[in-house]
Design an enzyme around this catalytic site. Sequence first.
Site, mmCIF file in Angstrom:
data_model
loop_
_atom_site.group_PDB
_atom_site.id
_atom_site.type_symbol
_atom_site.label_atom_id
_atom_site.label_comp_id
_atom_site.label_asym_id
_atom_site.label_seq_id
_atom_site.Cartn_x
_atom_site.Cartn_y
_atom_site.Cartn_z
ATOM 1 N N CYS A 106 0.830 -1.209 0.000
ATOM 2 C CA CYS A 106 0.000 0.000 0.000
ATOM 3 C C CYS A 106 0.862 1.255 0.000
ATOM 4 C CB CYS A 106 -0.908 0.005 1.232
ATOM 5 S SG CYS A 106 -2.254 -1.152 1.184
ATOM 6 N N GLU A 148 4.105 1.362 2.070
ATOM 7 C CA GLU A 148 5.217 1.055 2.958
ATOM 8 C C GLU A 148 6.566 1.309 2.285
ATOM 9 O OE1 GLU A 148 2.472 -0.768 2.150
ATOM 10 O OE2 GLU A 148 2.406 -2.548 3.402
#
Length: 840
Positions: free
Chosen positions: A433, A435
Amino acid sequence: MIEKGFTKPTDRITRLKNQILNARPHVEAERAVLATEAYKVTEGLSPILRRARVVEKIFAELPVTIRDDELVVGSITVNPRSTEICPEFSFDWVEKEFDTMATRVADPFEIPKETAAALHEAFKYWPGRTTADLAASYMSKKAKDCIANGVFTVGNYFYGGVGHVCVDYGKILKTGFRGVIIEAIKRREVLDERDPDTIKKQQFYTAVIIAYTAAIGFANRYADKAEELARACPNPTRKAELEQIAKNCRRVPEHGATTFWEACQTMWFVQCMLQIESSGHSISPGRFDQYMYPFLKADTAISREFAQELIDCIWIKLNDVNKTRDEVSAQAFAGYAVFQNLCVGGQTEDGLDATNDVSYMCMEAVAHVRLPAPSFSIRVWQGTPDEFLHRAAEVVRLGLGVPAVYNDEVIIPSLQNRGVSLADARDYGIVGCVEPQAIHRTEGWHDAAFFNVAKVLEITLNNGKVGDTQLGPVTGDAKDWTSLEDFYAAFTGQMSFFVKYLAEADNCVDIAHAERAPLPFLSAMVDDCMGRGKSVQEGGAIYNFTGPQAFGVADTGDSVYAMKKFVWDDKKLTMAELKEALDANFGMVTGANAPAEMSESQIYEAVKKVLASNASLDVAALKDEVYRTLSTGSAPAASSKYDGIRRLLDSAEAFGNDNDDVDLIARKCAQIYCKEVEKYTNPRGGQFQAGIYPVSANVLFGKDVGALPDGRPAKLPLADGVSPRQGKDRLGPTAAANSVAKLDHFIASNGTLYNQKFLPSALAGDAGLQNFAALVRSYFDHKGMHVQFNVIDRETLLKAQKNPEDYRDLVVRVAGYSAQFVVLAKEVQDDIISRTEQAF
């Protein structure tokens, strides 16, 4: 529609895109059957050698498929956009859904009867042998109780492969798989036999040699297939393409690439084979522009148009990858999300601007393909050219939810604070997502758990209880609190308790993967596994982290502020009165007819009904009456005795309006979680680090949370990521961004997620683009880490909800990923519709 300035996609790309849009995702059985057969005959081998033999068998026998029009080949499944099953991680949930997976609410998959029969037979081998079985055997009852009661879940890696990694694509582009094999042979030959670690290192290097030799064979099978198709092809143009595809697959990825077409084929084979080895999602291509540009620059024979078409083909292939999860997890990851994050821009290891031609060509690919994958990201820093940011704004204006935008000025120092060198931190990419990680040097275990901060708040209000069960510690009756400090003491005590069991649960799963599912193919492309002679699962990476993420931060901040203001400062409520109202859910009915389950049209009809009875209601009263109407399915009932309390709570200032009084409370609540998380270490010798992002779990896990002091009734969705609660950011996008920037993004080094939703008119024309760029620069100057945008109006989403067949190619940003709007579960669609629509 193509935005002004973008070229049209070729007819080939349009046809390939339609293959994806028209596909009915299937579950296929071939990989599960092959893996099971390999495991049965290798029971006497060590785990790493067993995995190598499993990969060897799969690469040798998995069906080889070349789809019509493809220029870049390599498929995991026979059917487009379908999935294989990896039973070595878990399997029983698949069997339970044989008859329901095709009709479930989120991410349905067809399972033909013959596939179900083959899987059923393969599954007979696996009871007691999976990583999930082993992890569960290590886990304490208390940790399992926390999971069962909705405090956190570690299901992501509990039931599947780890993923969340970016490997060294550049290394393979230069040396090929043959170079990896040669390196493994040389390292094995110089091992010191007096060193007891030599035994395991020998096995690791042998496993790498087996896996990469098999991978070369897999590519040659594609060369054979292309030659076979070419011989039978009557179309001379396609025949020539197939012949060149065969030549490409004979050369790469065994050897280094010599042309841009070979480089594209190499990159895709690596991506495809990583997905075949393990069921981990978020296997991310990383800094695509950095490792691909040298090959484009050196290939003087290729036209710009054909190079663009090759990149577009990779975009299509990224959408062909799919993954099935159990029914509950599918709701948390709604939209067939695979999270392959591809990042461009930013800076070099030397701190110079890294933007190049491929950076812009990737933006063109987004406009051409207009599909959910990849999760496309850009890096921005003080040296980012205005042209690059403006071009990104034009892509955002397409309404696809990409690119997500990341701030080098926050992420680089946050990584350094975790022990990453400056050069490696500058070379970060995004996986999954949101990170960040030092690419091809990190086993980050990002997305290791969902942690429900709002649930911990609820438990704190109930002195450690969930219902009648004493789940957490006794930290004091809320009625006895006399100040904000009393609350923080109790909240910190509960947080410390639950984070301890979160870390335990994550580490149990971590240990299980190291013992039963080391991955030799992946590990050889992550530094410094080859130097250390061990897999990433055993701590072979240079940097090792575990990253659980929180959600419900805004709900918690708003709730704590409401208690401070109305109970302790203004004394308009007692804590006893507040607790009584919360326990009664403000006198409202929840369940099957709760508003979270209602369509927009039903809500509209309820509003009309209420206003017909009393047109003079203020906004808070109107909300209460509409909720009651929807909850009971009848005309508005007599006012509840708790209406006034809820209206009072709802009137409080909320996170998202640039108000320090509430924003800094949200910041502290988030910090309490983050600081507890970073106290723990993992079995790979690394540290836990916190993130704040929900995927779409804010909807699913909101159902586990009762009424909150911010006026939110039970079971409704929580705020997503670090975003304000839906509809509460009332002062425009800049004020909302300023609030979000006040959170400590540096300590949340596993990533934060901020969604904004704009009306298309807000970004119209050159002025709209300039305003957008200014907003991003300002937010990043205030030290925000990440922001992403939906640019679409409510009416379009409602039409798509009503007539999905007319909107199959409508792509929206869900959380850290985009998805086709029409395939999302209705409650996730409703959550997106309800987000505040901003305008400048």
